[in-house]
Design an enzyme around this catalytic site. Structure first.
Site: not given
Ligand code: UD1
Length: 338
Positions: A31, A58, A125, A127, A150, A154, A178, A232
């Site tokens: 790491d 690194d 991911s 993603t 990002y 992947k 994931y 999600r």
């Molecule tokens: C995000 C990343 C994704 C990554 C994953 C890892 C983005 C666009 N995508 O996914 O590439 O693999 O994390 O965990 O960033 N939310 C809120 N308020 C907040 C934060 C989030 O409402 O303050 C909502 C978001 O709109 C979403 C959900 O919670 O609907 C999950 O968000 P988040 O934890 O950021 O994950 P992802 O967007 O799915």
């Protein structure tokens, strides 16, 4: 059997190091501590009673990578977590992301091909699917154009491994895609340590619950979902860590069907943002200060996994409920703030 865990002091890496040691593997961690702390080693040691070997390195330094693998030529498998993972930062600094996430993968592949055992598990991911056309998402769903550098790393990472596997029968590789990891080890000795303001939902919720943040913004309630908020697939990080152990055993025991395989790693069920908040309120017995705001750019409406392939082929299934995962995230938050 000696397994290298790159990024082994990070969130998913540290939980995987614990599960590997619990399963009897010898773990070496690399790491660079850019987004983690050496103190995580103490957490791993308290849980398992074993301190993994650790090298601060690194992986962008090719000669260092070569030196490492010459010294540890008896490594039988690599789990490659080390990568940068902030979506927004990747838009600002694309070259940093391509260098961190792809050069390191290439150097590792070049070196493991010289070893007796060339086995690798790659952190991918969900993603890569973007907004999939059908739910739940199977591994056959098309990979959509990446929304960010990002996400692109992947996709390209998977392609690099797939292309190398095609011409290198000796290389055995699995990409794990994931869904949304959350939670912490039940001991609360290791967990998620976001730097600065968390971008992800669960750490933002627990930090708000503990008083470190004033209020959670819920990004949009006008999506076409039952309560209007995004869906999600939230998976307990310990379940995710265990998926790495079974995937590694699959290639070590030559149970893989092809030398490059891909698996979704999720629970198979989706939760809305409001359901996640109510899970928090239930397990913490606190009410969360949140407000609905506008949609976040780049958010997809819904993503949850079809886990049939992992259930069948890896004989693996996520065991924890959302509430159990949330309870572990909350216990961890309380522990690190006390
Ligand atoms: C995000 C990343 C994704 C990554 C994953 C890892 C983005 C666009 N995508 O996914 O590439 O693999 O994390 O965990 O960033 N939310 C809120 N308020 C907040 C934060 C989030 O409402 O303050 C909502 C978001 O709109 C979403 C959900 O919670 O609907 C999950 O968000 P988040 O934890 O950021 O994950 P992802 O967007 O799915």
């Amino acid at each position: 059997m000696k397994i290298l865990v790159t990024g082994g002091l990070g969130f998913i890496g540290s939980h995987t190091a614990v599960e590997l040691q619990n399963a009897g593997f010898e773990v070496i961690i690399i790491d660079d501590c850019s987004n983690s702390s050496e103190k995580v080693l103490d957490g791993i040691t308290s849980i398992t009673g074993i301190t993994p070997l650790f090298e601060k390195m690194d992986l962008r330094d090719k000669s260092e990578v070569q030196r490492f693998f010459k010294k540890h030529s008896d490594i039988e498998g690599v789990i490659h977590f080390a990568a940068s993972k902030a979506v927004g930062e990747s838009v600002e600094k694309p070259l940093l992301y391509y260098e961190n996430n792809l050069n390191t993968l290439i150097y590792i592949l070049q070196e493991i091909l010289k070893l007796k055992y060339s086995n690798i598990i790659f952190s991918s991911s969900c993603t890569v699917y973007g907004q999939a056309d059908t739910m739940p998402i199977t591994e056959d769903a098309p990979v959509k154009p990446a929304e960010s550098p990002y996400g692109n790393t992947k996709q390209i990472g998977e392609e690099i491994i797939r292309d190398t596997c095609k011409v290198t029968p000796n290389l055995q590789a699995i990409s794990l895609r994931y869904f949304n990891p959350m939670g912490a080890h039940s001991s609360a000795m290791i967990g998620e340590l976001p730097v600065g303001v968390p971008q992800n939902l669960v750490p933002f919720i627990t930090q708000t619950g503990v008083g470190l943040r004033e209020q959670l913004s819920v990004f949009g309630d006008d999506y076409p979902t039952p309560d209007g908020t995004c869906i999600r697939d939230y998976i307990h990080v310990v379940d995710l860590a265990k998926a790495h152990v079974v995937a590694m055993k699959r290639i070590l025991n030559k149970n893989n069907k092809e030398n490059y395989e891909v698996f979704n790693v999720g629970t198979g069920s989706g939760s809305t943002v409001l359901e996640v908040i109510s899970s928090f309120e239930k397990v913490s017995k606190k009410s969360l200060n949140y407000k609905i705001v506008g949609r976040r750019d780049g958010d997809i409406i819904s993503a949850y996994a079809d886990t049939t392939k992992a259930n069948k082929e890896l004989n693996w299934k996520a065991e924890s409920s959302l509430d159990q995962a949330m309870k572990s995230a909350w216990d961890w938050e309380i522990k690190i703030r006390s």
